[in-house]
Motif scaffolding. Sequence first.
Motif, PDB file in Angstrom:
ATOM      1  N   ILE A 163       0.855  -1.183   0.000  1.00  0.00           N
ATOM      2  CA  ILE A 163       0.000   0.000   0.000  1.00  0.00           C
ATOM      3  C   ILE A 163       0.893   1.237   0.000  1.00  0.00           C
ATOM      4  N   PRO A 164       0.643   2.199  -0.884  1.00  0.00           N
ATOM      5  CA  PRO A 164       1.478   3.409  -0.889  1.00  0.00           C
ATOM      6  C   PRO A 164       1.399   4.137   0.446  1.00  0.00           C
ATOM      7  N   MET A 165       2.502   4.712   0.857  1.00  0.00           N
ATOM      8  CA  MET A 165       2.554   5.460   2.112  1.00  0.00           C
ATOM      9  C   MET A 165       1.511   6.576   2.087  1.00  0.00           C
ATOM     10  N   GLY A 166       0.671   6.609   3.095  1.00  0.00           N
ATOM     11  CA  GLY A 166      -0.358   7.630   3.175  1.00  0.00           C
ATOM     12  C   GLY A 166      -1.645   7.273   2.464  1.00  0.00           C
ATOM     13  N   GLY A 167      -1.674   6.123   1.796  1.00  0.00           N
ATOM     14  CA  GLY A 167      -2.869   5.721   1.081  1.00  0.00           C
ATOM     15  C   GLY A 167      -3.674   4.684   1.833  1.00  0.00           C
ATOM     16  N   LYS A 168      -4.673   4.142   1.155  1.00  0.00           N
ATOM     17  CA  LYS A 168      -5.480   3.054   1.686  1.00  0.00           C
ATOM     18  C   LYS A 168      -5.480   1.915   0.674  1.00  0.00           C
ATOM     19  N   TYR A 169      -5.792   0.737   1.165  1.00  0.00           N
ATOM     20  CA  TYR A 169      -5.778  -0.457   0.328  1.00  0.00           C
ATOM     21  C   TYR A 169      -6.713  -0.301  -0.859  1.00  0.00           C
ATOM     22  N   ASP A 170      -6.199  -0.593  -2.033  1.00  0.00           N
ATOM     23  CA  ASP A 170      -6.958  -0.595  -3.280  1.00  0.00           C
ATOM     24  C   ASP A 170      -6.658  -1.928  -3.964  1.00  0.00           C
ATOM     25  N   ALA A 171      -7.637  -2.798  -4.022  1.00  0.00           N
ATOM     26  CA  ALA A 171      -7.410  -4.147  -4.529  1.00  0.00           C
ATOM     27  C   ALA A 171      -6.877  -4.155  -5.952  1.00  0.00           C
ATOM     28  N   SER A 172      -7.402  -3.281  -6.818  1.00  0.00           N
ATOM     29  CA  SER A 172      -6.969  -3.281  -8.213  1.00  0.00           C
ATOM     30  C   SER A 172      -5.534  -2.809  -8.364  1.00  0.00           C
ATOM     31  N   ARG A 173      -5.073  -1.984  -7.455  1.00  0.00           N
ATOM     32  CA  ARG A 173      -3.704  -1.453  -7.507  1.00  0.00           C
ATOM     33  C   ARG A 173      -2.736  -2.299  -6.678  1.00  0.00           C
ATOM     34  N   ASP A 174      -3.151  -2.713  -5.490  1.00  0.00           N
ATOM     35  CA  ASP A 174      -2.243  -3.329  -4.528  1.00  0.00           C
ATOM     36  C   ASP A 174      -2.284  -4.849  -4.518  1.00  0.00           C
ATOM     37  N   CYS A 175      -3.273  -5.435  -5.168  1.00  0.00           N
ATOM     38  CA  CYS A 175      -3.449  -6.885  -5.049  1.00  0.00           C
ATOM     39  C   CYS A 175      -3.809  -7.504  -6.394  1.00  0.00           C
ATOM     40  N   ALA A 176      -3.249  -6.948  -7.447  1.00  0.00           N
ATOM     41  CA  ALA A 176      -3.594  -7.414  -8.794  1.00  0.00           C
ATOM     42  C   ALA A 176      -3.034  -8.810  -9.058  1.00  0.00           C
ATOM     43  N   LEU A 177      -3.781  -9.589  -9.781  1.00  0.00           N
ATOM     44  CA  LEU A 177      -3.313 -10.901 -10.208  1.00  0.00           C
ATOM     45  C   LEU A 177      -2.313 -10.718 -11.338  1.00  0.00           C
ATOM     46  N   PRO A 178      -1.367 -11.640 -11.546  1.00  0.00           N
ATOM     47  CA  PRO A 178      -1.311 -12.964 -10.921  1.00  0.00           C
ATOM     48  C   PRO A 178      -0.594 -12.996  -9.564  1.00  0.00           C
ATOM     49  N   ASP A 179       0.056 -11.900  -9.153  1.00  0.00           N
ATOM     50  CA  ASP A 179       0.839 -11.959  -7.917  1.00  0.00           C
ATOM     51  C   ASP A 179      -0.032 -12.088  -6.678  1.00  0.00           C
ATOM     52  N   SER A 180      -1.151 -11.340  -6.648  1.00  0.00           N
ATOM     53  CA  SER A 180      -2.045 -11.326  -5.494  1.00  0.00           C
ATOM     54  C   SER A 180      -1.345 -10.674  -4.305  1.00  0.00           C
ATOM     55  N   CYS A 181      -1.889 -10.837  -3.092  1.00  0.00           N
ATOM     56  CA  CYS A 181      -1.303 -10.241  -1.899  1.00  0.00           C
ATOM     57  C   CYS A 181      -1.908 -10.903  -0.668  1.00  0.00           C
ATOM     58  N   VAL A 182      -1.427 -10.515   0.507  1.00  0.00           N
ATOM     59  CA  VAL A 182      -1.840 -11.171   1.737  1.00  0.00           C
ATOM     60  C   VAL A 182      -3.324 -10.963   2.032  1.00  0.00           C
ATOM     61  N   VAL A 183      -3.874  -9.817   1.652  1.00  0.00           N
ATOM     62  CA  VAL A 183      -5.296  -9.559   1.911  1.00  0.00           C
ATOM     63  C   VAL A 183      -6.164 -10.576   1.199  1.00  0.00           C
ATOM     64  N   LEU A 184      -5.926 -10.735  -0.079  1.00  0.00           N
ATOM     65  CA  LEU A 184      -6.740 -11.650  -0.885  1.00  0.00           C
ATOM     66  C   LEU A 184      -6.494 -13.100  -0.502  1.00  0.00           C
ATOM     67  N   LYS A 185      -5.246 -13.448  -0.193  1.00  0.00           N
ATOM     68  CA  LYS A 185      -4.929 -14.859   0.070  1.00  0.00           C
ATOM     69  C   LYS A 185      -5.550 -15.337   1.382  1.00  0.00           C
ATOM     70  N   ILE A 186      -5.682 -14.480   2.381  1.00  0.00           N
ATOM     71  CA  ILE A 186      -6.376 -14.897   3.605  1.00  0.00           C
ATOM     72  C   ILE A 186      -7.811 -15.293   3.264  1.00  0.00           C
ATOM     73  N   ASN A 187      -8.474 -14.471   2.466  1.00  0.00           N
ATOM     74  CA  ASN A 187      -9.848 -14.783   2.069  1.00  0.00           C
ATOM     75  C   ASN A 187      -9.914 -16.031   1.196  1.00  0.00           C
ATOM     76  N   ASP A 188      -8.963 -16.161   0.271  1.00  0.00           N
ATOM     77  CA  ASP A 188      -8.947 -17.329  -0.611  1.00  0.00           C
ATOM     78  C   ASP A 188      -8.790 -18.620   0.183  1.00  0.00           C
ATOM     79  N   PHE A 189      -7.839 -18.629   1.112  1.00  0.00           N
ATOM     80  CA  PHE A 189      -7.583 -19.856   1.859  1.00  0.00           C
ATOM     81  C   PHE A 189      -8.679 -20.140   2.887  1.00  0.00           C
ATOM     82  N   LEU A 190      -9.376 -19.115   3.337  1.00  0.00           N
ATOM     83  CA  LEU A 190     -10.512 -19.350   4.223  1.00  0.00           C
ATOM     84  C   LEU A 190     -11.616 -20.104   3.477  1.00  0.00           C
ATOM     85  N   LYS A 191     -11.791 -19.782   2.210  1.00  0.00           N
ATOM     86  CA  LYS A 191     -12.783 -20.502   1.400  1.00  0.00           C
ATOM     87  C   LYS A 191     -12.391 -21.968   1.245  1.00  0.00           C
TER      88      LYS A 191
END
Length: 303
Positions: free
Chosen positions: A80-108
Amino acid sequence: MLKKLVAVLLVFLAVCPASFGWGHEGHQIIGTVAEDHLDETTKVMIQSLLGNSHLYSIASWADDVRRERPDTKAWHYVDIPMGGKYDASRDCALPDSCVVLKINDFLKVLTDKNAKRDQRAEALKFIVHFVGDIHQPLHAVGEAKGGNGVRVRFLGDDRCGRYECNLHGVWDTSIILHTALNRQEYGQHLEELIRSQKLDSEDGGTPEQWANESQRLARAAWVQDGANLDENYYQKEIKLVDRQMALAGLRLAKLLNDSIGKMTPRDFASARQPNVPAQISPAPPAQAVGEASSLIGMGNRRF
C-alpha cells in the motif's frame, strides 16, 4: 562438484538473507496466543487436519516453503502506498495477489466441505501465517520494499544477527529477540496485555481493515535511511509490536472460531485420519528468543 555446490549455497545465504514476517519467534508467539482463545470445537477441527501439531509449530511453515514455491512470495505482504489506503486493483492485482486476498482465498478452501484434506490443511497453515504477517506494519507498505531498503543501526549496532540491519528486519525479528523472552513467557506477557488493555474487544475486522491499520502504523514507525534506532525507539515500538502480535493472535482465533468452529465433524469427515505433512515438525524446546538470532534472516522479503 558437491563442494562447489555447497560453496555456492553458502555464498547465496550470506548475501540473500531470508525474511520471516515477524520471524519464526513472532509467528510462534502469535500461534500460542491464538490457541489460548480457540473454542473447543475449533480445536477438534484443527486436530482433524493437523493431528497433534500445535498452531505454533506450523506457524512458520509458509516461510519454510517459499524457496520451493516462489509463486507464494507475494502472498506475504501488500504494498500500500505510504499515506494511502488499500486498493485491490492497484495493490493486489493478479497474478501476484497479496496477503489480503490470500487470507480470504484460503478461508474458502478451509471451509470447503468438498476440498481434500491436504488442501484444507495447507489452507489452515497459510491462514495461521498470513494473519500474523498482515499485522506486521511493514508488511503493509510499499515504500523501500517494506523497509527492506532502509538501512539502520539497532541499539548502536549495524549488524542484526548475521546480516546488516534494515528497518523491515528489525521489526520482523530484532525487536522481539531483544526481549530475551521464550515463547511461553512471551505468550503469558501478551495475555496480561490483552486483559489490561481489553484487547479482546478488538478481535474482529477484515483482512482489508487489518492491512489499512498496519499501513498507518508503518507510517508512524518509519525512519530515514541510516537512522540509529536507539533505546528510546525500542521502548516506544516494542509496545506496538506486543499489541500487534496480541491482536494477531486474537483475530486469528476469532477467524477460526467463526469459520471451522461453526462446522461439525461430519463436515470434516474427509479430513479424518490425517497424515501430517513431512514439512511439519514439532516446535523446538522453549528458549530465550535471543538465542536464535544468528539463525534468523533479516529483511529482503522478496528474495
